[in-house]
Design a protein around this motif. Structure first.
Motif, PDB file in Angstrom:
ATOM      1  N   PRO A  11      -4.142 -10.581 -17.981  1.00 10.72           N
ATOM      2  CA  PRO A  11      -5.017 -11.729 -17.676  1.00 10.72           C
ATOM      3  C   PRO A  11      -4.390 -12.737 -16.721  1.00 10.72           C
ATOM      4  N   LEU A  12      -3.075 -12.682 -16.555  1.00 10.89           N
ATOM      5  CA  LEU A  12      -2.456 -13.634 -15.652  1.00 10.89           C
ATOM      6  C   LEU A  12      -2.794 -13.362 -14.203  1.00 10.89           C
ATOM      7  N   TRP A  13      -3.256 -12.166 -13.902  1.00 11.37           N
ATOM      8  CA  TRP A  13      -3.710 -11.882 -12.543  1.00 11.37           C
ATOM      9  C   TRP A  13      -5.154 -12.299 -12.350  1.00 11.37           C
ATOM     10  N   GLY A  14      -5.767 -12.814 -13.399  1.00  9.15           N
ATOM     11  CA  GLY A  14      -7.161 -13.199 -13.279  1.00  9.15           C
ATOM     12  C   GLY A  14      -8.120 -12.071 -13.590  1.00  9.15           C
ATOM     13  N   ASP A  15      -7.592 -10.986 -14.128  1.00 16.81           N
ATOM     14  CA  ASP A  15      -8.423  -9.821 -14.395  1.00 16.81           C
ATOM     15  C   ASP A  15      -8.716  -9.771 -15.883  1.00 16.81           C
ATOM     16  N   ASP A  16      -9.973  -9.625 -16.236  1.00 25.20           N
ATOM     17  CA  ASP A  16     -10.275  -9.653 -17.667  1.00 25.20           C
ATOM     18  C   ASP A  16     -10.416  -8.266 -18.251  1.00 25.20           C
ATOM     19  N   CYS A  68      -8.233  -6.625 -19.753  1.00 23.88           N
ATOM     20  CA  CYS A  68      -7.546  -6.546 -21.042  1.00 23.88           C
ATOM     21  C   CYS A  68      -8.246  -7.374 -22.107  1.00 23.88           C
ATOM     22  N   CYS A  69      -9.195  -8.182 -21.709  1.00 22.38           N
ATOM     23  CA  CYS A  69      -9.812  -9.085 -22.673  1.00 22.38           C
ATOM     24  C   CYS A  69     -11.138  -8.550 -23.173  1.00 22.38           C
ATOM     25  N   CYS A  98     -11.346 -16.144 -20.791  1.00 17.19           N
ATOM     26  CA  CYS A  98     -10.035 -15.788 -21.352  1.00 17.19           C
ATOM     27  C   CYS A  98      -8.951 -15.802 -20.295  1.00 17.19           C
ATOM     28  N   THR A  99      -9.279 -15.330 -19.083  1.00 20.81           N
ATOM     29  CA  THR A  99      -8.239 -15.241 -18.063  1.00 20.81           C
ATOM     30  C   THR A  99      -7.787 -16.624 -17.624  1.00 20.81           C
ATOM     31  N   CYS A 103      -5.578 -18.027 -20.302  1.00 17.92           N
ATOM     32  CA  CYS A 103      -4.250 -17.404 -20.306  1.00 17.92           C
ATOM     33  C   CYS A 103      -3.392 -17.938 -19.169  1.00 17.92           C
ATOM     34  N   GLN A 104      -4.012 -18.068 -18.008  1.00 15.71           N
ATOM     35  CA  GLN A 104      -3.227 -18.538 -16.865  1.00 15.71           C
ATOM     36  C   GLN A 104      -2.765 -19.975 -17.077  1.00 15.71           C
ATOM     37  N   GLY A 153      -9.390  -7.466 -27.888  1.00 15.49           N
ATOM     38  CA  GLY A 153      -9.042  -7.740 -26.501  1.00 15.49           C
ATOM     39  C   GLY A 153      -8.361  -9.073 -26.305  1.00 15.49           C
ATOM     40  N   PRO A 154      -9.062 -10.189 -26.620  1.00 14.01           N
ATOM     41  CA  PRO A 154      -8.412 -11.483 -26.436  1.00 14.01           C
ATOM     42  C   PRO A 154      -7.185 -11.654 -27.326  1.00 14.01           C
TER      43      PRO A 154
END
Lengths: 425, 301
Positions: free
Chosen positions: A264-269, A271-272, B119-120, B123-124, B160-161
């Motif tokens: 998620p740190l790349w802005g890609d969801d 994994c979420c 979520c992203t 997280c960031q 997932g989250p």
């Protein structure tokens, strides 16, 4: 691959890594003799880049992954222009170690590095690379390490499991000098600072490249991925890895390392959620990246937390879009840690895919059951179990007995057991 | 181990559930940080400010900097008190702080933020906030550690989250327990080392201080009946499973059939002596066929 300048993919130019002049030619075959039109590289025809060697099977240009054991499993090394995808283990300990071995190998060979990460500053990543074992005085410590590992009990066990003694060793023991292909690294020491400073590297740290207040317009690729692709493309173009700046004096390989892609740190969801907005973002990124790599002298390693990806179909897409896929499964925290079968190992390594580059078949090894362990200095990969030996040459019992039993059993089923020599009508 | 949770810095996830609630643990950790002299910021989204401050004495209450997003999360009353940008804006404002002491940020709760924000993005932002201490400012002065405590209700979210936040967190505390005794399973991920996993039994006193305990009492756990001795399967067999010392030596001295030792090699290479033991004496029978290819016995060879 396109007929445009590729990196050693042409069968006709095996051994010569450069095909920059072929843009003007009609065919991709090249004469090995001196060129009539004097181009700038008037040096030897067979230009060899440090740290590369042609594959013995199809002449493909290979670079080392930093782990000679892994190179052996992948058929000699990593082909230039391909992507190595590492599926991370749960706590990202061993996959980051493989990532660092790859980068350290680049530094030792003098390749240019491009490190991209969303969670760590690339400068910090480079500081933590393992030190290479280059000197001969390390050889003594190496031999000691190997010797201490062999305990007396193991000799007793080998009386019954005698076939394991006859196995060729999976890796070559011993440090090698810097001119050879693969190097060994000491995971407990840091790389000397001079080596880092002498090397050329570019870093891409995502939080610096995108500002958080930027209004992101919705598009098919995540913003972070677009930035990364543009960065890679700029570096390839400016430094001439795709042959676009013919004034460059010496060809070199660009080693690209991308850490934790898809998190998620790349802005890609991805994994979420299972079906998010950017569900095709990662696959498009891999597609475009592979296009960039195929037309330049570069190699890429990507670590991806596939255990977090919710949509399993995406993992299959990602595997298809990468060239080599290696999965790591560590035993930490799982019930296998206490299993006596795995007590010598730290985890399992799964080679999920090996590419077919200019071939109809790929170079699969017959052993799929591999475990790895991280000793003090070495990361070793070993076979867990031997398959049963079903070949004809093994003498289970003497051939005479087999022939006798064949006669007794009757011609119907006995013919198979007898072997060719004992077929008599 | 529970009291040294805050020593590491970074994101600490407190995963609670309906049976074992985590807000009291969160408040206990907040009180501990406040007593250590750290700056404490609270993002209150799930419960009202009065309810959160209940139980704290006044000097701790004076140290807490409370950002209230419970009463008016979308800023409809437009009084101008609430920070612009909502909770996300508040978190981002904490990213660019100018004072350099250690700071604790308590998110009450992270579940609320996860349900209201993508979520992203969350997280960031969490990553940037919790890693401020690793990117020192230009003048090189040391930055104090940042602790982000997030209360996460694990039953509200899918895998997932939860997986994404777990991979981001430095420490993960899962609350559980047996029969009224609360336990915390602490999974600590240090950057380059193996993760450590410990369980700590504790209880929270009414003034929100932590009381670490040993574990539930032994008598309350049911034991297997001690009167039945463990059964030895090797007793009462009709065959002998044990080797005496002589037998063991004899077994070790056997050469296995596939081992090519030097004696075996010599035995094979040496010309065979006259077989005293392996002679076959055969008297041909009258009806015996000496030459099988000549049925009439009339070939003169």
């Amino acid at each position: 691959m396109a007929a445009v300048a590729t990196c050693g993919g042409d069968a006709g130019s095996a051994g010569s890594a450069v095909a920059t002049g072929s843009k003007s030619n009609v065919t991709s075959f090249q004469r090995r003799g001196p060129r009539a039109s004097g181009t700038n590289d008037s040096g030897p025809r067979l230009v060899s880049i440090t740290g590369t060697r042609p594959s013995v099977r199809n002449g493909q240009l290979l670079v080392s992954t930093g782990l000679p054991a892994l190179d052996q499993l992948l058929g000699g090394g990593l082909a230039v222009g391909t992507v190595l995808l590492i599926e991370e283990d749960k706590y990202n300990i061993y996959s980051s170690l493989l990532f660092k071995y790859f980068l350290a190998e680049g530094i030792v060979n003098g390749h240019t590095l491009l490190v991209a990460s969303a969670n760590e500053d690339p400068a910090n990543i480079l500081q933590e690379l393992p030190a290479p074992l280059l000197d001969d005085n390390c050889k003594k410590e190496f031999d000691e390490d190997v010797y201490n590992h062999k305990t007396p009990e193991s000799n007793i066990k080998m009386k019954i499991a005698w076939r394991y003694q006859l196995l060729p060793k999976m890796e070559q023991i011993g440090p090698v000098s810097s001119s050879r292909f693969g190097h060994y690294y000491d995971a407990s020491k840091r790389i000397p600072q001079e080596l880092i400073e002498a090397s050329k590297w570019h870093g891409f740290f995502l939080p610096e490249k995108i500002s958080s207040t930027l209004k992101v317009e919705p598009c098919s690729l995540t913003h972070g991925y677009i930035k990364l692709l543009q960065f890679i493309q700029n570096i390839i173009y400016e430094e001439g890895f795709d042959g676009s700046n013919p004034q460059k004096k010496q060809k070199n390989i660009l080693r690209i390392g991308i850490q934790n892609l898809g998190s998620p740190l790349w802005g890609d969801d991805i994994c979420c959620t299972e079906n998010g907005d950017s569900s095709h973002s990662l696959t498009k990124f891999l597609y475009v990246l592979r296009g960039l790599l195929r037309t330049s002298l570069s190699v890429c390693i990507i670590t991806m937390p596939t255990h977090l990806i919710q949509n399993k179909a995406v993992i299959a897409h990602i595997t298809n879009l990468s060239d080599i896929v290696v999965g790591l499964e560590s035993f930490i925290g799982s019930e296998r840690e206490t299993n006596p079968l795995y007590k010598d190992y730290h985890g399992l390594i799964h080679i999920r895919q090996i590419p077919r580059l200019n071939n109809l078949v790929c170079d699969e090894s017959d052993v799929k059951d591999l475990g790895f362990k991280l000793k003090r200095k070495l990361f070793t990969i070993e076979r867990l179990h031997l398959p049963p030996d079903l070949s004809d040459t093994v003498s289970r019992s003497s051939k005479q007995d087999l022939a006798e039993s064949a006669k007794r059993l009757g011609p119907g089923c006995g013919m198979m057991a007898g072997g060719k020599k004992h077929l008599d009508f | 181990m529970l009291d040294s949770l805050l020593a590491l810095g970074g994101l600490v996830l407190l995963r609670d559930s309906v049976e074992w609630e985590g807000r009291s643990l969160l408040k206990a950790l907040v009180k501990k940080s406040a007593l250590c002299g750290e700056q404490v910021h609270i993002l209150g989204c799930e419960v009202s400010e009065e309810e959160f401050r209940e139980g704290f004495d006044s000097d701790i209450n004076n140290r807490l900097v409370y950002h209230d997003f419970f009463r008016d999360p979308l800023n409809w009353s437009k009084t101008g008190e609430a920070l612009p940008g909502g909770p996300l804006g508040a978190l981002r404002a904490m990213c660019n702080r100018t004072d350099l002491g250690p700071v604790t940020i308590a998110l009450d709760s992270l579940s609320w933020l996860l349900l209201h924000l993508p979520c992203t993005t969350l997280c960031q932002t969490l990553h940037t906030v919790s890693h401020q201490d690793s990117c020192p400012p230009g003048d090189g002065s040391p930055v104090g550690k940042v602790h982000v405590l997030g209360l996460l209700h694990e039953e509200l979210h899918g895998p997932g989250p939860m997986g994404a936040l777990s991979s981001l967190a430095q420490t993960e505390v899962t609350l559980g327990g047996i029969m009224g005794q609360a336990s915390a399973r602490i999974l600590c991920r240090r950057p380059r080392q193996r993760p450590t996993d410990q369980t700590q039994w504790f209880s929270i006193l009414p003034d929100f201080s932590l009381d670490l305990q040993e574990g539930p009492s032994i008598e309350s756990q049911p034991h297997s009946d001690p009167h039945i001795p463990p059964v030895d399967p090797t007793a009462h067999l009709t065959f002998n499973l044990h080797l005496s010392k002589k037998e063991r030596e004899a077994r070790d001295n056997l050469t296995l059939p596939f081992q090519f030792s030097s004696e075996k090699q010599e035995a094979l290479l040496r010309p065979r002596p006259s077989q005293a033991t392996s002679h076959i004496f055969y008297e041909p029978d009258a009806y015996d066929d000496l030459d099988q290819e000549d049925p009439d016995d009339d070939l003169d060879i």
